[in-house]
Design a protein around this motif. Sequence first.
Motif, PDB file in Angstrom:
ATOM      1  N   VAL A 155      33.434  65.020   9.297  1.00 54.18           N
ATOM      2  CA  VAL A 155      33.403  66.093   8.588  1.00 54.18           C
ATOM      3  C   VAL A 155      34.517  65.976   7.601  1.00 54.18           C
ATOM      4  CG1 VAL A 155      33.427  68.781   8.708  1.00 54.18           C
ATOM      5  CG2 VAL A 155      32.209  67.392  10.311  1.00 54.18           C
ATOM      6  N   LEU A 156      34.638  66.552   6.494  1.00 56.53           N
ATOM      7  CA  LEU A 156      35.572  66.843   5.467  1.00 56.53           C
ATOM      8  C   LEU A 156      35.801  68.206   5.036  1.00 56.53           C
ATOM      9  CD1 LEU A 156      37.996  65.632   4.023  1.00 56.53           C
ATOM     10  CD2 LEU A 156      36.070  65.000   2.166  1.00 56.53           C
ATOM     11  N   GLN A 157      37.020  68.581   5.200  1.00 56.81           N
ATOM     12  CA  GLN A 157      37.216  69.834   4.499  1.00 56.81           C
ATOM     13  C   GLN A 157      38.433  69.893   3.644  1.00 56.81           C
ATOM     14  OE1 GLN A 157      38.097  72.269   7.907  1.00 56.81           O
ATOM     15  NE2 GLN A 157      36.068  72.567   8.431  1.00 56.81           N
ATOM     16  N   LEU A 158      38.394  70.316   2.288  1.00 52.84           N
ATOM     17  CA  LEU A 158      39.292  70.274   1.289  1.00 52.84           C
ATOM     18  C   LEU A 158      39.878  71.648   0.813  1.00 52.84           C
ATOM     19  CD1 LEU A 158      37.587  67.801  -1.206  1.00 52.84           C
ATOM     20  CD2 LEU A 158      39.231  67.373   0.655  1.00 52.84           C
ATOM     21  N   SER A 206      34.025  70.829  -5.181  1.00 57.02           N
ATOM     22  CA  SER A 206      32.775  70.920  -4.430  1.00 57.02           C
ATOM     23  C   SER A 206      31.803  70.170  -5.153  1.00 57.02           C
ATOM     24  CB  SER A 206      32.690  72.333  -4.394  1.00 57.02           C
ATOM     25  OG  SER A 206      32.160  72.939  -5.459  1.00 57.02           O
ATOM     26  N   ILE A 207      31.587  70.065  -6.259  1.00 55.62           N
ATOM     27  CA  ILE A 207      30.529  69.281  -6.869  1.00 55.62           C
ATOM     28  C   ILE A 207      30.793  67.547  -7.036  1.00 55.62           C
ATOM     29  CG2 ILE A 207      29.374  68.658  -9.248  1.00 55.62           C
ATOM     30  CD1 ILE A 207      30.226  71.840 -10.088  1.00 55.62           C
ATOM     31  N   GLN A 208      32.236  67.503  -7.197  1.00 51.87           N
ATOM     32  CA  GLN A 208      32.599  66.055  -6.914  1.00 51.87           C
ATOM     33  C   GLN A 208      32.651  65.336  -5.646  1.00 51.87           C
ATOM     34  OE1 GLN A 208      33.936  63.666  -9.460  1.00 51.87           O
ATOM     35  NE2 GLN A 208      32.855  65.177 -11.019  1.00 51.87           N
ATOM     36  N   VAL A 209      32.739  66.221  -4.493  1.00 49.10           N
ATOM     37  CA  VAL A 209      32.546  65.798  -3.289  1.00 49.10           C
ATOM     38  C   VAL A 209      31.706  66.669  -2.681  1.00 49.10           C
ATOM     39  CG1 VAL A 209      33.950  65.023  -1.219  1.00 49.10           C
ATOM     40  CG2 VAL A 209      35.094  65.324  -3.623  1.00 49.10           C
ATOM     41  N   PRO A 210      30.466  66.691  -2.687  1.00 50.42           N
ATOM     42  CA  PRO A 210      29.364  67.399  -2.124  1.00 50.42           C
ATOM     43  C   PRO A 210      29.550  67.554  -0.665  1.00 50.42           C
ATOM     44  CG  PRO A 210      28.261  65.572  -3.304  1.00 50.42           C
ATOM     45  CD  PRO A 210      29.946  65.661  -3.563  1.00 50.42           C
TER      46      PRO A 210
END
Length: 289
Positions: A60-63, A74-78
């Motif tokens: 899981v990834l969170q930025l 959020s668009i570049q890393v959906p």
Amino acid sequence: MPNRSETRVITPALLRDWALPVPTGGKEHRGTVLVVGGSRFTPGAVLLAGVAALRAGAGVLQLAAAESTAAALSIQVPEALVIGLPETGDGAVAGDPGDRLGELVGQADVVALGPGLNDIDETRALLRLVLDAAAPETPLVLDAYALGALSHQPDLLVGAGRPVVLTPNVTEARHLLGREPGHDLDAEARELARRYDAVVSLYGHIATPAGECWREESGDAGLGTSGSGDVRSGLLAGLLSRGATPAQGACWAAWAHAVSGQRLVPRFGRIGFLARELLDEIPHTLATV
């Protein structure tokens, strides 16, 4: 494992004898990586680190980055949960970002702090927030401006027993040492690890506070490109989220970063490839060991 006076060269054979954990089950078993960074003008650093963590096997990834960049990220890393953090007038991430970041830090399995941050005072406040909110056993990766912040408070990690990896380049090592690094980067990595009570990965020279030391020797000039360090810190965070120990993760990350660069040489030559092109090479590189 090496004795304290020996530096071991990182090879596939060494890594095979120090195999990474192989998680089973769903994404939760591969851990949650939270990357905190990204000013208004440098959101790409968070993107590179985050995608590298996923490529290394994080579940899981969170930025968390400057709020003006959150929608684009959020668009570049959906694949990622993206939250926007308050900004200063200059576009830096504010050091008092509210409760949401603290909640995410407390829930994350690994936190990477620093990629794309650009204000030392605000970063000092963010570092304190992360240390206060993270569980004592949560691995931390400190990079870029987070290392500058740490250099202002050199005793911050000492004696805490936290699993922390510092990933300085030579300029950041100068701030941490308070002097120009010498030519023996094995010795400088050992000094930094001892001084800050953390594992250190300095341009492929890895050391622990106990004096253990490894060296990655296959890195080439092409890795000296904008964003390459962000890829390396995210790669490391992803390995830690899978269950690697700090020293193990640092050694594997240094090797995988260097060899991923080697794999690009037939297409681009020794220099000229981009940091984002390293990302797609990471899974195959790890699988070849």
